[in-house]
Design a protein around this motif. Structure first.
Motif, PDB file in Angstrom:
ATOM      1  N   MET A 152       0.842  -1.186   0.000  1.00 17.97           N
ATOM      2  CA  MET A 152       0.000   0.000   0.000  1.00 17.97           C
ATOM      3  C   MET A 152       0.884   1.246   0.000  1.00 17.97           C
ATOM      4  SD  MET A 152      -2.835   1.256   2.795  1.00 17.97           S
ATOM      5  CE  MET A 152      -1.741   1.614   4.135  1.00 17.97           C
ATOM      6  N   ARG A 153       0.617   2.147  -0.910  1.00 16.80           N
ATOM      7  CA  ARG A 153       1.355   3.402  -0.995  1.00 16.80           C
ATOM      8  C   ARG A 153       0.803   4.367   0.054  1.00 16.80           C
ATOM      9  NH1 ARG A 153      -0.317   7.538  -4.299  1.00 16.80           N
ATOM     10  NH2 ARG A 153       1.074   9.295  -4.124  1.00 16.80           N
ATOM     11  N   ILE A 154       1.678   4.924   0.865  1.00 12.89           N
ATOM     12  CA  ILE A 154       1.283   5.884   1.895  1.00 12.89           C
ATOM     13  C   ILE A 154       1.145   7.252   1.238  1.00 12.89           C
ATOM     14  CG2 ILE A 154       1.952   7.006   4.052  1.00 12.89           C
ATOM     15  CD1 ILE A 154       1.302   4.044   4.370  1.00 12.89           C
ATOM     16  N   LYS A 155      -0.021   7.859   1.390  1.00 16.16           N
ATOM     17  CA  LYS A 155      -0.253   9.186   0.827  1.00 16.16           C
ATOM     18  C   LYS A 155      -0.287  10.267   1.911  1.00 16.16           C
ATOM     19  CE  LYS A 155      -3.110  11.676  -2.446  1.00 16.16           C
ATOM     20  NZ  LYS A 155      -4.202  11.596  -3.404  1.00 16.16           N
ATOM     21  N   TYR A 156      -0.742   9.890   3.123  1.00 17.37           N
ATOM     22  CA  TYR A 156      -0.889  10.856   4.218  1.00 17.37           C
ATOM     23  C   TYR A 156      -0.120  10.372   5.440  1.00 17.37           C
ATOM     24  CZ  TYR A 156      -4.686  12.270   1.220  1.00 17.37           C
ATOM     25  OH  TYR A 156      -5.414  12.676   0.136  1.00 17.37           O
ATOM     26  N   SER A 157       0.678  11.264   6.002  1.00 15.98           N
ATOM     27  CA  SER A 157       1.420  10.962   7.226  1.00 15.98           C
ATOM     28  C   SER A 157       0.924  11.895   8.326  1.00 15.98           C
ATOM     29  CB  SER A 157       2.922  11.178   7.021  1.00 15.98           C
ATOM     30  OG  SER A 157       3.423  10.289   6.055  1.00 15.98           O
ATOM     31  N   VAL A 158       0.381  11.319   9.382  1.00 12.40           N
ATOM     32  CA  VAL A 158      -0.050  12.088  10.546  1.00 12.40           C
ATOM     33  C   VAL A 158       1.109  12.095  11.533  1.00 12.40           C
ATOM     34  CG1 VAL A 158      -1.672  12.227  12.463  1.00 12.40           C
ATOM     35  CG2 VAL A 158      -2.459  11.458  10.219  1.00 12.40           C
ATOM     36  N   ILE A 159       1.523  13.282  11.939  1.00 11.47           N
ATOM     37  CA  ILE A 159       2.675  13.430  12.821  1.00 11.47           C
ATOM     38  C   ILE A 159       2.210  14.069  14.128  1.00 11.47           C
ATOM     39  CG2 ILE A 159       4.932  14.527  13.094  1.00 11.47           C
ATOM     40  CD1 ILE A 159       4.998  14.446   9.906  1.00 11.47           C
ATOM     41  N   ILE A 160       2.499  13.383  15.235  1.00 11.10           N
ATOM     42  CA  ILE A 160       2.103  13.865  16.555  1.00 11.10           C
ATOM     43  C   ILE A 160       3.353  13.993  17.419  1.00 11.10           C
ATOM     44  CG2 ILE A 160       0.674  13.476  18.591  1.00 11.10           C
ATOM     45  CD1 ILE A 160      -1.034  11.571  16.877  1.00 11.10           C
ATOM     46  N   PRO A 161       3.841  15.220  17.641  1.00  2.00           N
ATOM     47  CA  PRO A 161       4.948  15.394  18.585  1.00  2.00           C
ATOM     48  C   PRO A 161       4.415  15.328  20.014  1.00  2.00           C
ATOM     49  CG  PRO A 161       4.290  17.519  17.721  1.00  2.00           C
ATOM     50  CD  PRO A 161       3.439  16.481  17.024  1.00  2.00           C
ATOM     51  N   THR A 162       5.191  14.753  20.918  1.00  6.28           N
ATOM     52  CA  THR A 162       4.736  14.654  22.309  1.00  6.28           C
ATOM     53  C   THR A 162       5.900  14.797  23.269  1.00  6.28           C
ATOM     54  OG1 THR A 162       3.411  13.344  23.856  1.00  6.28           O
ATOM     55  CG2 THR A 162       4.888  12.123  22.387  1.00  6.28           C
ATOM     56  N   TYR A 163       5.564  15.314  24.446  1.00  2.00           N
ATOM     57  CA  TYR A 163       6.561  15.482  25.498  1.00  2.00           C
ATOM     58  C   TYR A 163       5.920  15.195  26.855  1.00  2.00           C
ATOM     59  CZ  TYR A 163      10.247  17.452  28.385  1.00  2.00           C
ATOM     60  OH  TYR A 163      11.238  17.611  29.322  1.00  2.00           O
ATOM     61  N   ASN A 164       6.080  13.971  27.342  1.00  2.00           N
ATOM     62  CA  ASN A 164       5.682  13.567  28.688  1.00  2.00           C
ATOM     63  C   ASN A 164       4.213  13.837  29.030  1.00  2.00           C
ATOM     64  OD1 ASN A 164       8.317  12.763  28.993  1.00  2.00           O
ATOM     65  ND2 ASN A 164       8.921  14.518  30.221  1.00  2.00           N
ATOM     66  N   ARG A 165       3.322  13.607  28.065  1.00  2.00           N
ATOM     67  CA  ARG A 165       1.889  13.765  28.323  1.00  2.00           C
ATOM     68  C   ARG A 165       1.153  12.545  27.772  1.00  2.00           C
ATOM     69  NH1 ARG A 165       0.608  20.019  26.874  1.00  2.00           N
ATOM     70  NH2 ARG A 165       1.195  19.401  24.784  1.00  2.00           N
ATOM     71  N   GLU A 166       1.492  11.393  28.284  1.00  2.00           N
ATOM     72  CA  GLU A 166       0.960  10.142  27.752  1.00  2.00           C
ATOM     73  C   GLU A 166      -0.563  10.028  27.819  1.00  2.00           C
ATOM     74  OE1 GLU A 166       3.388   6.521  28.302  1.00  2.00           O
ATOM     75  OE2 GLU A 166       4.848   7.861  29.243  1.00  2.00           O
ATOM     76  N   PRO A 167      -1.237  10.434  28.900  1.00  2.00           N
ATOM     77  CA  PRO A 167      -2.708  10.347  28.883  1.00  2.00           C
ATOM     78  C   PRO A 167      -3.336  11.204  27.769  1.00  2.00           C
ATOM     79  CG  PRO A 167      -1.918  10.593  31.135  1.00  2.00           C
ATOM     80  CD  PRO A 167      -0.738  10.824  30.222  1.00  2.00           C
ATOM     81  N   LEU A 168      -2.804  12.399  27.552  1.00  2.00           N
ATOM     82  CA  LEU A 168      -3.311  13.243  26.470  1.00  2.00           C
ATOM     83  C   LEU A 168      -2.967  12.649  25.106  1.00  2.00           C
ATOM     84  CD1 LEU A 168      -2.473  16.780  27.891  1.00  2.00           C
ATOM     85  CD2 LEU A 168      -4.716  15.670  27.785  1.00  2.00           C
ATOM     86  N   LEU A 169      -1.764  12.109  24.976  1.00  2.00           N
ATOM     87  CA  LEU A 169      -1.356  11.463  23.732  1.00  2.00           C
ATOM     88  C   LEU A 169      -2.290  10.313  23.400  1.00  2.00           C
ATOM     89  CD1 LEU A 169       0.587  10.875  21.371  1.00  2.00           C
ATOM     90  CD2 LEU A 169       1.936   9.498  22.982  1.00  2.00           C
ATOM     91  N   ALA A 170      -2.659   9.518  24.387  1.00  2.00           N
ATOM     92  CA  ALA A 170      -3.563   8.392  24.147  1.00  2.00           C
ATOM     93  C   ALA A 170      -4.891   8.885  23.590  1.00  2.00           C
ATOM     94  CB  ALA A 170      -3.780   7.600  25.441  1.00  2.00           C
ATOM     95  N   GLU A 171      -5.417   9.966  24.136  1.00  2.00           N
ATOM     96  CA  GLU A 171      -6.672  10.541  23.617  1.00  2.00           C
ATOM     97  C   GLU A 171      -6.487  11.050  22.193  1.00  2.00           C
ATOM     98  OE1 GLU A 171      -9.686  12.798  26.061  1.00  2.00           O
ATOM     99  OE2 GLU A 171      -7.802  13.214  27.115  1.00  2.00           O
ATOM    100  N   ALA A 172      -5.375  11.734  21.951  1.00  2.00           N
ATOM    101  CA  ALA A 172      -5.102  12.255  20.604  1.00  2.00           C
ATOM    102  C   ALA A 172      -5.024  11.116  19.595  1.00  2.00           C
ATOM    103  CB  ALA A 172      -3.811  13.072  20.598  1.00  2.00           C
TER     104      ALA A 172
END
Length: 163
Positions: free
Chosen positions: A1-21
Protein backbone atom coordinates in the motif's frame (compact mmCIF):
# COMPACT_ATOMS: atom_id res chain seq x y z
CA UNK A 1 0.00 0.00 0.00
CA UNK A 2 1.35 3.40 -0.99
CA UNK A 3 1.28 5.88 1.89
CA UNK A 4 -0.25 9.19 0.83
CA UNK A 5 -0.89 10.86 4.22
CA UNK A 6 1.42 10.96 7.23
CA UNK A 7 -0.05 12.09 10.55
CA UNK A 8 2.67 13.43 12.82
CA UNK A 9 2.10 13.87 16.55
CA UNK A 10 4.95 15.39 18.58
CA UNK A 11 4.74 14.65 22.31
CA UNK A 12 6.56 15.48 25.50
CA UNK A 13 5.68 13.57 28.69
CA UNK A 14 1.89 13.76 28.32
CA UNK A 15 0.96 10.14 27.75
CA UNK A 16 -2.71 10.35 28.88
CA UNK A 17 -3.31 13.24 26.47
CA UNK A 18 -1.36 11.46 23.73
CA UNK A 19 -3.56 8.39 24.15
CA UNK A 20 -6.67 10.54 23.62
CA UNK A 21 -5.10 12.25 20.60
CA UNK A 22 -4.22 8.89 19.07
CA UNK A 23 -7.76 7.61 19.51
CA UNK A 24 -9.19 10.75 17.88
CA UNK A 25 -6.79 10.30 14.96
CA UNK A 26 -8.16 6.81 14.32
CA UNK A 27 -11.65 8.26 13.77
CA UNK A 28 -10.34 10.88 11.36
CA UNK A 29 -7.70 8.94 9.42
CA UNK A 30 -7.95 8.82 5.64
CA UNK A 31 -7.07 5.70 3.66
CA UNK A 32 -3.42 5.16 2.71
CA UNK A 33 -2.17 6.75 5.94
CA UNK A 34 0.49 6.27 8.55
CA UNK A 35 0.69 7.74 12.05
CA UNK A 36 4.05 8.81 13.47
CA UNK A 37 4.39 9.67 17.17
CA UNK A 38 7.55 11.62 17.91
CA UNK A 39 8.53 11.22 21.56
CA UNK A 40 10.63 14.19 22.70
CA UNK A 41 10.39 13.24 26.39
CA UNK A 42 11.12 10.29 28.61
CA UNK A 43 10.58 6.69 27.51
CA UNK A 44 6.94 5.68 27.09
CA UNK A 45 5.26 3.43 29.61
CA UNK A 46 4.41 -0.07 28.37
CA UNK A 47 0.69 0.71 28.01
CA UNK A 48 1.46 3.66 25.72
CA UNK A 49 3.76 1.49 23.60
CA UNK A 50 1.01 -1.14 23.41
CA UNK A 51 -1.56 1.46 22.31
CA UNK A 52 0.75 2.83 19.63
CA UNK A 53 1.37 -0.70 18.35
CA UNK A 54 -2.32 -1.66 18.52
CA UNK A 55 -3.29 1.40 16.48
CA UNK A 56 -0.62 0.63 13.89
CA UNK A 57 1.32 3.81 14.59
CA UNK A 58 5.08 4.17 14.64
CA UNK A 59 7.01 5.74 17.53
CA UNK A 60 10.20 7.70 16.96
CA UNK A 61 12.37 8.85 19.87
CA UNK A 62 14.35 12.10 19.79
CA UNK A 63 17.40 12.83 21.93
CA UNK A 64 14.93 14.51 24.27
CA UNK A 65 13.96 18.08 25.01
CA UNK A 66 14.40 19.38 21.46
CA UNK A 67 10.99 21.07 21.38
CA UNK A 68 7.81 20.61 19.38
CA UNK A 69 9.16 22.19 16.19
CA UNK A 70 12.18 19.90 16.07
CA UNK A 71 9.96 16.91 16.87
CA UNK A 72 7.64 17.85 13.98
CA UNK A 73 10.63 18.08 11.65
CA UNK A 74 11.92 14.68 12.78
CA UNK A 75 8.45 13.25 12.13
CA UNK A 76 8.39 14.87 8.70
CA UNK A 77 11.79 13.36 7.91
CA UNK A 78 10.44 9.91 8.81
CA UNK A 79 7.19 10.38 6.90
CA UNK A 80 6.51 8.41 3.75
CA UNK A 81 3.37 10.32 2.78
CA UNK A 82 3.12 13.03 0.18
CA UNK A 83 0.89 15.07 2.52
CA UNK A 84 1.79 15.80 6.13
CA UNK A 85 -0.95 16.18 8.74
CA UNK A 86 0.09 17.52 12.15
CA UNK A 87 -1.65 17.21 15.50
CA UNK A 88 -0.33 18.25 18.90
CA UNK A 89 -0.52 15.68 21.67
CA UNK A 90 -3.00 17.74 23.70
CA UNK A 91 -5.37 18.35 20.79
CA UNK A 92 -8.16 16.17 19.45
CA UNK A 93 -9.20 16.03 15.83
CA UNK A 94 -12.86 15.78 14.84
CA UNK A 95 -14.05 12.47 13.43
CA UNK A 96 -13.82 12.60 9.66
CA UNK A 97 -11.77 15.82 9.49
CA UNK A 98 -8.71 14.41 7.74
CA UNK A 99 -10.89 12.22 5.54
CA UNK A 100 -12.50 15.46 4.33
CA UNK A 101 -9.06 17.02 3.83
CA UNK A 102 -8.05 13.96 1.77
CA UNK A 103 -11.15 14.30 -0.44
CA UNK A 104 -10.36 17.99 -0.91
CA UNK A 105 -6.73 17.28 -1.82
CA UNK A 106 -7.72 14.50 -4.22
CA UNK A 107 -10.27 16.75 -5.93
CA UNK A 108 -8.21 19.92 -6.31
CA UNK A 109 -4.50 19.14 -6.30
CA UNK A 110 -2.14 17.30 -8.58
CA UNK A 111 0.79 15.34 -7.17
CA UNK A 112 3.15 18.26 -7.83
CA UNK A 113 0.99 20.97 -6.24
CA UNK A 114 1.82 22.60 -2.94
CA UNK A 115 -0.98 23.40 -0.52
CA UNK A 116 -1.66 23.81 3.17
CA UNK A 117 -4.48 24.42 5.58
CA UNK A 118 -5.55 24.54 9.20
CA UNK A 119 -8.39 23.04 11.14
CA UNK A 120 -10.69 25.70 12.50
CA UNK A 121 -9.96 25.53 16.20
CA UNK A 122 -12.65 25.16 18.75
CA UNK A 123 -10.62 25.96 21.86
CA UNK A 124 -12.04 24.40 24.96
CA UNK A 125 -10.83 24.68 28.50
CA UNK A 126 -13.32 21.92 29.34
CA UNK A 127 -11.71 18.64 28.24
CA UNK A 128 -15.06 16.81 28.24
CA UNK A 129 -16.54 19.36 25.84
CA UNK A 130 -13.48 18.94 23.62
CA UNK A 131 -13.96 15.14 23.66
CA UNK A 132 -17.65 15.46 22.69
CA UNK A 133 -16.83 17.78 19.80
CA UNK A 134 -14.04 15.53 18.51
CA UNK A 135 -16.20 12.41 18.71
CA UNK A 136 -19.09 13.88 16.75
CA UNK A 137 -19.34 13.65 13.00
CA UNK A 138 -18.54 17.18 11.94
CA UNK A 139 -19.46 18.86 8.70
CA UNK A 140 -16.16 20.06 7.30
CA UNK A 141 -15.86 23.02 4.95
CA UNK A 142 -12.39 23.42 3.52
CA UNK A 143 -11.36 26.66 1.91
CA UNK A 144 -8.10 27.25 0.09
CA UNK A 145 -5.56 29.36 1.92
CA UNK A 146 -5.04 32.79 0.40
CA UNK A 147 -1.55 33.79 -0.67
CA UNK A 148 1.62 31.83 -1.07
CA UNK A 149 3.41 32.85 2.12
CA UNK A 150 3.00 30.02 4.59
CA UNK A 151 5.70 31.33 6.90
CA UNK A 152 3.57 34.21 8.20
CA UNK A 153 0.75 31.82 9.14
CA UNK A 154 2.55 29.08 11.06
CA UNK A 155 3.30 30.82 14.35
CA UNK A 156 1.00 28.45 16.28
CA UNK A 157 1.39 25.41 14.00
CA UNK A 158 -1.06 23.22 15.78
CA UNK A 159 -4.77 22.86 15.27
CA UNK A 160 -4.83 20.13 12.66
CA UNK A 161 -2.34 21.80 10.33
CA UNK A 162 -1.69 20.04 7.03
CA UNK A 163 0.79 20.66 4.22
Amino acid sequence: MRIKYSVIIPTYNREPLLAEALRSVQAALPDCSEVIVVNDGTEFERRTCDLIETLGAVAVKTKGGLGAGAARNIGADCARGQWLLFLDDDDLIAAGYWQAVARYIDAYFQSTDLAYGFCRANPQSDRRAMQRIAASQTVVHIRPQVGTCLRSKIAGLGLGFWV
